[in-house]
Design a protein around this motif. Sequence first.
Motif, PDB file in Angstrom:
ATOM      1  N   GLN A  53      57.129 -60.259  -9.815  1.00  0.00           N
ATOM      2  CA  GLN A  53      57.514 -61.380  -8.964  1.00  0.00           C
ATOM      3  C   GLN A  53      57.135 -62.713  -9.610  1.00  0.00           C
ATOM      4  OE1 GLN A  53      56.054 -61.107  -4.959  1.00  0.00           O
ATOM      5  NE2 GLN A  53      56.921 -63.069  -4.321  1.00  0.00           N
ATOM      6  N   ASN A  54      55.955 -62.756 -10.253  1.00  0.00           N
ATOM      7  CA  ASN A  54      55.542 -63.978 -10.952  1.00  0.00           C
ATOM      8  C   ASN A  54      56.393 -64.242 -12.184  1.00  0.00           C
ATOM      9  OD1 ASN A  54      52.389 -62.675 -10.156  1.00  0.00           O
ATOM     10  ND2 ASN A  54      53.171 -64.557  -9.234  1.00  0.00           N
ATOM     11  N   TYR A  56      59.536 -63.321 -12.574  1.00  0.00           N
ATOM     12  CA  TYR A  56      60.966 -63.437 -12.264  1.00  0.00           C
ATOM     13  C   TYR A  56      61.533 -64.827 -12.563  1.00  0.00           C
ATOM     14  CZ  TYR A  56      65.375 -63.302  -9.700  1.00  0.00           C
ATOM     15  OH  TYR A  56      66.697 -63.394  -9.363  1.00  0.00           O
ATOM     16  N   PRO A  57      60.892 -65.944 -12.140  1.00  0.00           N
ATOM     17  CA  PRO A  57      61.468 -67.269 -12.448  1.00  0.00           C
ATOM     18  C   PRO A  57      61.595 -67.519 -13.953  1.00  0.00           C
ATOM     19  CG  PRO A  57      59.756 -67.442 -10.775  1.00  0.00           C
ATOM     20  CD  PRO A  57      59.668 -66.058 -11.330  1.00  0.00           C
ATOM     21  N   ILE A  58      60.616 -67.032 -14.728  1.00  0.00           N
ATOM     22  CA  ILE A  58      60.670 -67.220 -16.178  1.00  0.00           C
ATOM     23  C   ILE A  58      61.797 -66.392 -16.774  1.00  0.00           C
ATOM     24  CG2 ILE A  58      59.400 -66.873 -18.339  1.00  0.00           C
ATOM     25  CD1 ILE A  58      56.811 -67.390 -16.728  1.00  0.00           C
ATOM     26  N   THR A  60      64.486 -65.323 -15.256  1.00  0.00           N
ATOM     27  CA  THR A  60      65.762 -65.883 -14.800  1.00  0.00           C
ATOM     28  C   THR A  60      66.152 -67.098 -15.634  1.00  0.00           C
ATOM     29  OG1 THR A  60      65.345 -65.125 -12.540  1.00  0.00           O
ATOM     30  CG2 THR A  60      66.987 -66.859 -12.825  1.00  0.00           C
ATOM     31  N   MET A  61      65.176 -67.963 -15.890  1.00  0.00           N
ATOM     32  CA  MET A  61      65.440 -69.143 -16.705  1.00  0.00           C
ATOM     33  C   MET A  61      65.777 -68.757 -18.138  1.00  0.00           C
ATOM     34  SD  MET A  61      63.123 -72.584 -16.872  1.00  0.00           S
ATOM     35  CE  MET A  61      63.335 -72.879 -15.113  1.00  0.00           C
ATOM     36  N   GLU A  64      69.344 -67.604 -18.284  1.00  0.00           N
ATOM     37  CA  GLU A  64      70.256 -68.755 -18.223  1.00  0.00           C
ATOM     38  C   GLU A  64      70.391 -69.416 -19.589  1.00  0.00           C
ATOM     39  OE1 GLU A  64      70.052 -73.351 -16.777  1.00  0.00           O
ATOM     40  OE2 GLU A  64      69.141 -71.884 -15.424  1.00  0.00           O
ATOM     41  N   ARG A 186      63.704 -79.805 -14.336  1.00  0.00           N
ATOM     42  CA  ARG A 186      63.052 -78.629 -13.779  1.00  0.00           C
ATOM     43  C   ARG A 186      61.681 -78.424 -14.430  1.00  0.00           C
ATOM     44  NH1 ARG A 186      67.487 -74.034 -14.390  1.00  0.00           N
ATOM     45  NH2 ARG A 186      68.075 -75.307 -16.187  1.00  0.00           N
ATOM     46  N   LEU A 188      58.131 -75.895 -15.029  1.00  0.00           N
ATOM     47  CA  LEU A 188      57.296 -74.705 -14.976  1.00  0.00           C
ATOM     48  C   LEU A 188      55.855 -75.179 -15.042  1.00  0.00           C
ATOM     49  CD1 LEU A 188      59.207 -72.340 -17.440  1.00  0.00           C
ATOM     50  CD2 LEU A 188      59.137 -72.165 -14.953  1.00  0.00           C
TER      51      LEU A 188
END
Length: 429
Positions: A53-54, A56-58, A60-61, A64, A186, A188
């Motif tokens: 979960q931690n 996931y944003p990394i 996903t980015m 992209e 954006r 991080l």
Amino acid sequence: MTQLLLTTIINERFLNLDVSQYTSSVSAIHHRLEQSENEPTGWLNGPIAMDSQNLYPILTMADEIKKNAEVLIVIGVGGSYLGAKAVQEALTPYFQKNEDGIEVIYVGYNLSGSYMKQIIDSLQGKEFYVNVISKSGSTMESSLAFRVLRKYTVERYGEEGKERIIVTTDPEKGLLKEIADTRGYRRLEIPSNIGGRYSILTAVGLLPIAVVGVNIVELMEGAKKAALDLKEESLEKNEAYRYAMIRHALYTQGFRIELLASFEPALSYIHEWWKQLFGESEGKSRKGLFPAAVSYSADLHSLGQFVQEGSPILFETFLHFKEVSKDYSIPYTIANDDGLNYLSNRTFNEINSISKQGTVLAHAEGGVPIIQIEVEKLDAFHVGYLIYFFMKACAMSAYLLEVYPFDQPGVEAYKKKITELLIEESVAH
């Protein structure tokens, strides 16, 4: 299974180590580290707390960026780039881009106009993203590079350019955070309780590492395993503490240089990251081992003579991965005009390993104390384990020297002098 094995070959005339003399000090430092609340030690349990979960944003980015660009430009200096570069070099092909990643290149760690011009020229006709990394946003090398590259990004992409700029910085304060908030970039986060050279296992290192195609889930699993293994207080069970203890004992015997040595070219930036980690953490109050590094077998033909027979001021730490993913066999030739057919049943990696063994024995017989760190496999899991091992050992080692591991007051001296000179020159003109 043991992920990392620490062994020593030390001439008795240099060191007759009584482990018991370190027991109480190591125990006290261990409890100081584990129980610290107001210290920048978030890295200690970071891998344990980090889950999918931690990440996931990394991830996903990173997906992209890989989908929409050919190049990621990473802007940073010191701990803001060395860790990511180290893992990239260790785990991606020497001569071609990883099929699962894109090109990641680094800027902002020097003040070379030629380097900057060539970076900009290389981006012509290519799709790119920019990831600027700095806790404060005030480091000159990185700030100047960011000024150039955000201007160029706007010129290339217009208003949409802000979506291609990712800022990794402190979550609460700092010049870079203010710029990101004002411009709509954006962000991080670099956890506020983790300093730069201990930040590789945060978004600082993980985004570039993911973009280049390395499996950061496996990397963090290795670091998590190390974090759990190295919670042991006992010197007999904690390899990181044993490494710190041996380094300290050799230092007290008059050795002043630790030479990190490896036989795999891919590890050269692991060397560079290690040098910053130990150099900035320990080099204070006129104390500390000077961290240097060699890449064998190339450096056997340059510094090997000094190591074997030069001033007795150094010891060597050999870093060796037992299993490397790719290999090449020595061919057999009928002519045998080079006399090497006796090796035709061998591979390069086998010969490299034997070369390491021979070098260790020769240097030890020459009176050089040897520490050996053997890791099972050169992959993401074991590199993650090794990174955490070195960070834990470094904190212990610095405290054994009675210096604070998490600041770098001496670095500010050169920054101040450069700024003063630049202001004087500007006024003069």
